[in-house]
Write a protein that holds these residues in place. Structure first.
Motif, PDB file in Angstrom:
ATOM      1  N   GLY A 181       0.812  -1.216   0.000  1.00 15.05           N
ATOM      2  CA  GLY A 181       0.000   0.000   0.000  1.00 15.05           C
ATOM      3  C   GLY A 181       0.843   1.263   0.000  1.00 15.05           C
ATOM      4  O   GLY A 181       0.588   2.195  -0.771  1.00 15.05           O
TER       5      GLY A 181
ATOM      6  N   SER B  65       2.684   1.636  -3.376  1.00 10.12           N
ATOM      7  CA  SER B  65       1.768   1.993  -4.466  1.00 10.12           C
ATOM      8  C   SER B  65       1.444   3.483  -4.449  1.00 10.12           C
ATOM      9  O   SER B  65       1.443   4.147  -5.500  1.00 10.12           O
TER      10      SER B  65
ATOM     11  N   CYS C 227      -6.800  -5.766 -11.644  1.00  5.63           N
ATOM     12  CA  CYS C 227      -6.005  -5.138 -10.589  1.00  5.63           C
ATOM     13  C   CYS C 227      -6.836  -4.914  -9.324  1.00  5.63           C
ATOM     14  O   CYS C 227      -6.420  -5.267  -8.218  1.00  5.63           O
TER      15      CYS C 227
ATOM     16  N   CYS D 275      -7.785  -8.343  -7.654  1.00  6.18           N
ATOM     17  CA  CYS D 275      -6.664  -8.978  -6.947  1.00  6.18           C
ATOM     18  C   CYS D 275      -6.306  -8.214  -5.676  1.00  6.18           C
ATOM     19  O   CYS D 275      -5.977  -8.819  -4.656  1.00  6.18           O
ATOM     20  N   SER D 276      -6.371  -6.887  -5.732  1.00  7.26           N
ATOM     21  CA  SER D 276      -6.104  -6.090  -4.521  1.00  7.26           C
ATOM     22  C   SER D 276      -7.108  -6.418  -3.423  1.00  7.26           C
ATOM     23  O   SER D 276      -6.742  -6.647  -2.261  1.00  7.26           O
TER      24      SER D 276
ATOM     25  N   GLY E  94      -1.862  -5.400  -8.717  1.00  6.62           N
ATOM     26  CA  GLY E  94      -2.907  -5.405  -7.696  1.00  6.62           C
ATOM     27  C   GLY E  94      -2.555  -6.218  -6.471  1.00  6.62           C
ATOM     28  O   GLY E  94      -2.908  -5.859  -5.350  1.00  6.62           O
ATOM     29  N   ALA E  95      -1.837  -7.314  -6.674  1.00  4.77           N
ATOM     30  CA  ALA E  95      -1.509  -8.204  -5.557  1.00  4.77           C
ATOM     31  C   ALA E  95      -0.230  -7.813  -4.838  1.00  4.77           C
ATOM     32  O   ALA E  95      -0.117  -7.974  -3.623  1.00  4.77           O
TER      33      ALA E  95
ATOM     34  N   GLY F 256       1.958  -4.831  -5.948  1.00  2.00           N
ATOM     35  CA  GLY F 256       2.458  -3.477  -6.171  1.00  2.00           C
ATOM     36  C   GLY F 256       3.703  -3.427  -7.032  1.00  2.00           C
ATOM     37  O   GLY F 256       4.323  -2.371  -7.166  1.00  2.00           O
TER      38      GLY F 256
ATOM     39  N   CYS G 139      -5.118   2.410  -8.229  1.00  2.00           N
ATOM     40  CA  CYS G 139      -6.108   1.383  -7.854  1.00  2.00           C
ATOM     41  C   CYS G 139      -5.645   0.596  -6.639  1.00  2.00           C
ATOM     42  O   CYS G 139      -6.390   0.412  -5.668  1.00  2.00           O
ATOM     43  N   THR G 140      -4.399   0.132  -6.694  1.00  4.00           N
ATOM     44  CA  THR G 140      -3.854  -0.666  -5.590  1.00  4.00           C
ATOM     45  C   THR G 140      -3.766   0.151  -4.314  1.00  4.00           C
ATOM     46  O   THR G 140      -4.125  -0.315  -3.228  1.00  4.00           O
TER      47      THR G 140
ATOM     48  N   PHE H  62      -5.694  -0.806  -0.726  1.00  2.17           N
ATOM     49  CA  PHE H  62      -4.901  -1.072   0.470  1.00  2.17           C
ATOM     50  C   PHE H  62      -5.045   0.062   1.480  1.00  2.17           C
ATOM     51  O   PHE H  62      -5.042  -0.175   2.697  1.00  2.17           O
TER      52      PHE H  62
END
Length: 256
Positions: free
Chosen positions: A45, A48, A84, A87-88, A150-151, A153, A189-190, A194
């Motif tokens: 997080g 990102s 993305c 997955c986040s 997404g998972a 970063g 998005c990520t 997070f």
């Protein structure tokens, strides 16, 4: 002392991103885990949002120079953005649970970050990886990019550029500019997902951004004077060091 270290690290990471376009994920996430002791969700997080904020200025610069191909960007994001976000959300939910599944996913994501770092190293020194990835086509690479960013970063730059080269006859400058804005959007998005989960260290993030701002004139100076080979070597050394620190952290956790 921790905030001062974060400021110095942010300056180095920002300069590296300015010089090479690499480092927002494959350097920052492992270092936040290995040196600052963050959990993986907080590291992802924080990294990102750092990458997103730092790339805003560069994105506007590319847009003013006409180096962003908007139809290409929209086509890529149609495939990547949803993956993305999904997955986040999935990673945040799974790691927030207790039990064996969360531990397995956490370990798997660290392995994915390590592999992304290795791929970044290979791509810096060989065009073979890019040529192989180009054969996969846009949609598979866009989905893979969305999943990886997404998972974890990390890894967006490794996949985005080959995907754009595979379907367009655009110049290298326009591909790089479009790739940067795509990375900016996926990092946003990520970071939002997070961040909504509280997985951002605000104080460390602020110190890193301040350091990156201070280092920008130095990075510009280096960009004008360093050779492409020197930048590749510097980037490679930073990736190796970051992965080594994360590996050492995981090793200590397992055997402590």
């Amino acid at each position: 002392m921790e905030l001062l270290s974060a400021m110095v690290f942010g300056g180095c990471a920002g300069a590296l991103m300015y010089l090479s376009g690499v480092g927002g994920g494959v350097v920052v996430v492992p270092t936040l885990v290995g040196i600052f002791g963050m959990t993986l969700p907080v590291a992802v997080g924080t990294a990102s949002v750092f990458s997103f904020v730092y790339k805003i200025g560069a994105g506007f610069s590319h847009q003013r120079a006409g180096n962003v191909v908007w139809p290409l960007l929209r086509t890529f994001l149609k495939a990547a953005a949803g993956v993305c976000l999904l997955c986040s959300l999935l990673v945040v939910w799974v790691i927030g649970q207790s039990g064996a599944l969360a531990s397995v996913v956490n370990g798997s994501l660290k392995l994915a970050i390590f592999v992304a770092g290795l791929l970044a190293l290979v791509s810096l020194h060989s065009q073979n990886l890019s040529r192989v990835l180009q054969r996969l086509g846009l949609t598979p690479l866009a989905c893979a990019t969305g999943a990886l960013v997404g998972a974890t970063g990390t890894g967006g730059g490794i996949l985005v550029t080959p995907a754009l080269l595979a379907i367009s006859g655009e110049s290298a400058q326009r591909v790089v500019g479009t790739s940067l804005v795509i990375g900016l959007a996926l990092s946003a998005c990520t970071g939002v997902v997070f961040g909504m989960n509280g997985s951002i260290d605000i104080s460390i993030l602020g110190a890193m951004l301040l350091g990156a701002l201070v280092s920008m004139p130095i990075a510009r100076f280096g960009f004008e004077r360093l050779s492409a080979q020197a930048i590749r070597q510097l980037t490679s050394a930073a990736i190796v060091l970051a992965l080594a620190m994360m590996t050492a952290s995981v090793w200590r956790t397992i055997f402590s």
